[in-house]
Design a protein around this motif. Structure first.
Motif, PDB file in Angstrom:
ATOM      1  N   GLU A 141       0.852  -1.186   0.000  1.00 51.08           N
ATOM      2  CA  GLU A 141       0.000   0.000   0.000  1.00 51.08           C
ATOM      3  C   GLU A 141       0.884   1.230   0.000  1.00 51.08           C
ATOM      4  OE1 GLU A 141      -2.722   0.056   3.268  1.00 51.08           O
ATOM      5  OE2 GLU A 141      -3.552  -1.933   2.825  1.00 51.08           O
ATOM      6  N   GLY A 142       0.370   2.312  -0.627  1.00 49.74           N
ATOM      7  CA  GLY A 142       1.104   3.566  -0.631  1.00 49.74           C
ATOM      8  C   GLY A 142       2.078   3.673  -1.793  1.00 49.74           C
ATOM      9  N   PHE A 143       2.958   4.662  -1.693  1.00 48.33           N
ATOM     10  CA  PHE A 143       3.962   4.926  -2.718  1.00 48.33           C
ATOM     11  C   PHE A 143       5.343   4.955  -2.076  1.00 48.33           C
ATOM     12  CE2 PHE A 143       0.076   6.469  -4.471  1.00 48.33           C
ATOM     13  CZ  PHE A 143       0.191   6.391  -5.856  1.00 48.33           C
ATOM     14  N   ALA A 144       6.353   4.637  -2.876  1.00 44.04           N
ATOM     15  CA  ALA A 144       7.735   4.667  -2.395  1.00 44.04           C
ATOM     16  C   ALA A 144       8.629   5.184  -3.517  1.00 44.04           C
ATOM     17  CB  ALA A 144       8.190   3.289  -1.930  1.00 44.04           C
ATOM     18  N   PHE A 145       9.868   5.519  -3.172  1.00 44.83           N
ATOM     19  CA  PHE A 145      10.801   5.978  -4.194  1.00 44.83           C
ATOM     20  C   PHE A 145      12.216   5.559  -3.834  1.00 44.83           C
ATOM     21  CE2 PHE A 145      10.509   9.485  -1.158  1.00 44.83           C
ATOM     22  CZ  PHE A 145      11.836   9.860  -0.966  1.00 44.83           C
ATOM     23  N   ARG A 146      13.045   5.471  -4.876  1.00 48.10           N
ATOM     24  CA  ARG A 146      14.478   5.265  -4.702  1.00 48.10           C
ATOM     25  C   ARG A 146      15.176   6.592  -4.921  1.00 48.10           C
ATOM     26  NH1 ARG A 146      14.970  -0.005  -8.586  1.00 48.10           N
ATOM     27  NH2 ARG A 146      13.891  -1.503  -7.243  1.00 48.10           N
ATOM     28  N   GLN A 147      16.275   6.790  -4.224  1.00 46.35           N
ATOM     29  CA  GLN A 147      16.977   8.062  -4.336  1.00 46.35           C
ATOM     30  C   GLN A 147      18.479   7.859  -4.231  1.00 46.35           C
ATOM     31  OE1 GLN A 147      15.903  10.462  -0.933  1.00 46.35           O
ATOM     32  NE2 GLN A 147      17.482   9.507   0.314  1.00 46.35           N
ATOM     33  N   GLY A 190      24.240  16.448   0.142  1.00 43.20           N
ATOM     34  CA  GLY A 190      22.886  16.137   0.576  1.00 43.20           C
ATOM     35  C   GLY A 190      21.812  16.428  -0.451  1.00 43.20           C
ATOM     36  N   GLU A 191      22.204  16.813  -1.665  1.00 43.41           N
ATOM     37  CA  GLU A 191      21.227  17.050  -2.724  1.00 43.41           C
ATOM     38  C   GLU A 191      20.731  15.710  -3.247  1.00 43.41           C
ATOM     39  OE1 GLU A 191      19.995  19.976  -3.644  1.00 43.41           O
ATOM     40  OE2 GLU A 191      21.238  20.926  -2.106  1.00 43.41           O
ATOM     41  N   ARG A 192      19.432  15.656  -3.529  1.00 48.10           N
ATOM     42  CA  ARG A 192      18.795  14.375  -3.844  1.00 48.10           C
ATOM     43  C   ARG A 192      18.342  14.303  -5.293  1.00 48.10           C
ATOM     44  NH1 ARG A 192      13.515  13.053  -0.448  1.00 48.10           N
ATOM     45  NH2 ARG A 192      12.758  14.882  -1.584  1.00 48.10           N
ATOM     46  N   GLN A 193      18.507  13.124  -5.879  1.00 53.33           N
ATOM     47  CA  GLN A 193      17.894  12.795  -7.156  1.00 53.33           C
ATOM     48  C   GLN A 193      17.023  11.576  -6.944  1.00 53.33           C
ATOM     49  OE1 GLN A 193      18.252  14.528 -10.173  1.00 53.33           O
ATOM     50  NE2 GLN A 193      16.608  13.232 -10.956  1.00 53.33           N
ATOM     51  N   ILE A 194      15.723  11.705  -7.184  1.00 51.31           N
ATOM     52  CA  ILE A 194      14.837  10.548  -7.121  1.00 51.31           C
ATOM     53  C   ILE A 194      14.970   9.797  -8.436  1.00 51.31           C
ATOM     54  CG2 ILE A 194      12.419   9.810  -7.016  1.00 51.31           C
ATOM     55  CD1 ILE A 194      11.892  12.142  -5.129  1.00 51.31           C
ATOM     56  N   VAL A 195      15.288   8.510  -8.360  1.00 49.65           N
ATOM     57  CA  VAL A 195      15.608   7.749  -9.571  1.00 49.65           C
ATOM     58  C   VAL A 195      14.528   6.743  -9.958  1.00 49.65           C
ATOM     59  CG1 VAL A 195      18.089   8.058  -9.275  1.00 49.65           C
ATOM     60  CG2 VAL A 195      16.976   6.071  -8.249  1.00 49.65           C
ATOM     61  N   SER A 196      13.515   6.546  -9.101  1.00 53.54           N
ATOM     62  CA  SER A 196      12.376   5.714  -9.486  1.00 53.54           C
ATOM     63  C   SER A 196      11.235   5.924  -8.506  1.00 53.54           C
ATOM     64  CB  SER A 196      12.745   4.224  -9.550  1.00 53.54           C
ATOM     65  OG  SER A 196      13.101   3.736  -8.267  1.00 53.54           O
ATOM     66  N   LEU A 197      10.021   5.731  -9.010  1.00 53.04           N
ATOM     67  CA  LEU A 197       8.813   5.782  -8.194  1.00 53.04           C
ATOM     68  C   LEU A 197       8.160   4.403  -8.200  1.00 53.04           C
ATOM     69  CD1 LEU A 197       7.179   9.156  -9.317  1.00 53.04           C
ATOM     70  CD2 LEU A 197       8.246   8.674  -7.113  1.00 53.04           C
ATOM     71  N   HIS A 198       7.531   4.044  -7.085  1.00 53.87           N
ATOM     72  CA  HIS A 198       6.955   2.703  -6.983  1.00 53.87           C
ATOM     73  C   HIS A 198       5.532   2.758  -6.457  1.00 53.87           C
ATOM     74  CE1 HIS A 198      10.681   0.771  -8.058  1.00 53.87           C
ATOM     75  NE2 HIS A 198      11.268   1.717  -7.342  1.00 53.87           N
ATOM     76  N   ILE A 199       4.692   1.901  -7.031  1.00 53.86           N
ATOM     77  CA  ILE A 199       3.273   1.836  -6.709  1.00 53.86           C
ATOM     78  C   ILE A 199       2.961   0.451  -6.139  1.00 53.86           C
ATOM     79  CG2 ILE A 199       2.738   3.487  -8.538  1.00 53.86           C
ATOM     80  CD1 ILE A 199       1.690   1.186 -10.241  1.00 53.86           C
ATOM     81  N   PRO A 200       1.783   0.266  -5.532  1.00 53.05           N
ATOM     82  CA  PRO A 200       1.466  -1.033  -4.926  1.00 53.05           C
ATOM     83  C   PRO A 200       1.651  -2.203  -5.897  1.00 53.05           C
ATOM     84  CG  PRO A 200      -0.123   0.588  -4.208  1.00 53.05           C
ATOM     85  CD  PRO A 200       0.731   1.271  -5.250  1.00 53.05           C
ATOM     86  N   GLY A 201       2.295  -3.242  -5.380  1.00 55.03           N
ATOM     87  CA  GLY A 201       2.616  -4.421  -6.184  1.00 55.03           C
ATOM     88  C   GLY A 201       4.057  -4.473  -6.635  1.00 55.03           C
TER      89      GLY A 201
END
Length: 238
Positions: A51-57, A63-74
């Protein structure tokens, strides 16, 4: 959800599905922005988002961030950890989330015992690589408005494929700063781009809910083709 995810790539038989469903696991409740895995960790478990959403970074030394993927349920969150002993990125919950934690040894044994499932694991990793290549194109070669439109199209398409989207309405659980960390833009540029898409009629915004009343136009603005998502079963694996 894991059974459905992998069965969408490879035709799993009933024994394959039963074996996936029988994997030992524990469910973790994750608060918004909490770490599921930290960079340079040696995970003993593989995680699946329930459930919910997650991301890789990735973080640089400042300390500057780049989000490299988004994830959805499943989505599995760290299949690469089946064969790599150390994570090269962090994984965080974007929203409140539930995550199934499966012993890495159980996942590896399942892949050894059941070739169809091993193929599904590999296809999942290859699709993630395909999405990453498209994100590199997005950041490197598209303007700000197109980058934002492309991200919206991808999220909507992936959610629709999992039957998690109604009438092309996306509950975008991201701040404008986080959208900027995906697209390589400042929060100011993200805000301007969203406003421009709204003025042009490609999207409608209601707080964090975004409707796409003119999907074809949004796809045109986004230079979007869903081919890189490789939706559906892959013929070579069937």
């Amino acid at each position: 959800m894991l059974v459905r995810k992998f069965d969408s790539h490879v035709a799993l038989d009933s024994d394959d599905k039963d074996a996936l469903a029988a994997l030992p696991h524990r469910v973790r409740e994750m608060s918004e922005n909490s770490y599921i895995f930290r960079e340079r960790a040696t995970p003993g478990e593989c995680a699946v988002l329930l459930e919910g959403f997650a991301f890789r970074q990735k973080l640089n030394r400042d300390g500057e961030r780049q989000i490299v993927s988004l994830h959805i349920p499943g989505d599995p969150l760290n299949l690469q950890s089946l064969l790599l002993d150390r994570t090269d990125h962090g994984v965080q919950a974007l929203t409140h989330a539930k995550v199934a934690m499966i012993p890495r040894s159980a996942m590896r044994q399942l892949a050894l015992d059941r070739p169809n499932i091993a193929t599904a694991f590999e296809i999942s990793n290859l699709i993630e690589a395909s999405i990453l290549r498209e994100w590199l194109m997005n950041v490197g070669q598209r303007n700000a408005q197109t980058r934002i439109a492309h991200l919206l199209c991808e999220i909507a398409t992936r959610l629709k494929d999992r039957d998690l989207l109604g009438h092309y309405e996306v509950e975008l659980p991201m701040t404008q700063k986080q959208v900027g960390d995906v697209t390589g833009l400042t929060a100011v540029h993200v805000n301007r781009s969203l406003k421009a898409l709204e003025v042009e009629g490609s999207i409608e915004r209601y707080r964090r809910a975004i409707r796409c009343p003119n999907w074809e136009e949004l796809v045109r603005v986004a230079d979007f083709s869903e081919s890189y998502l490789h939706l559906g079963r892959q013929a070579a694996a069937c």
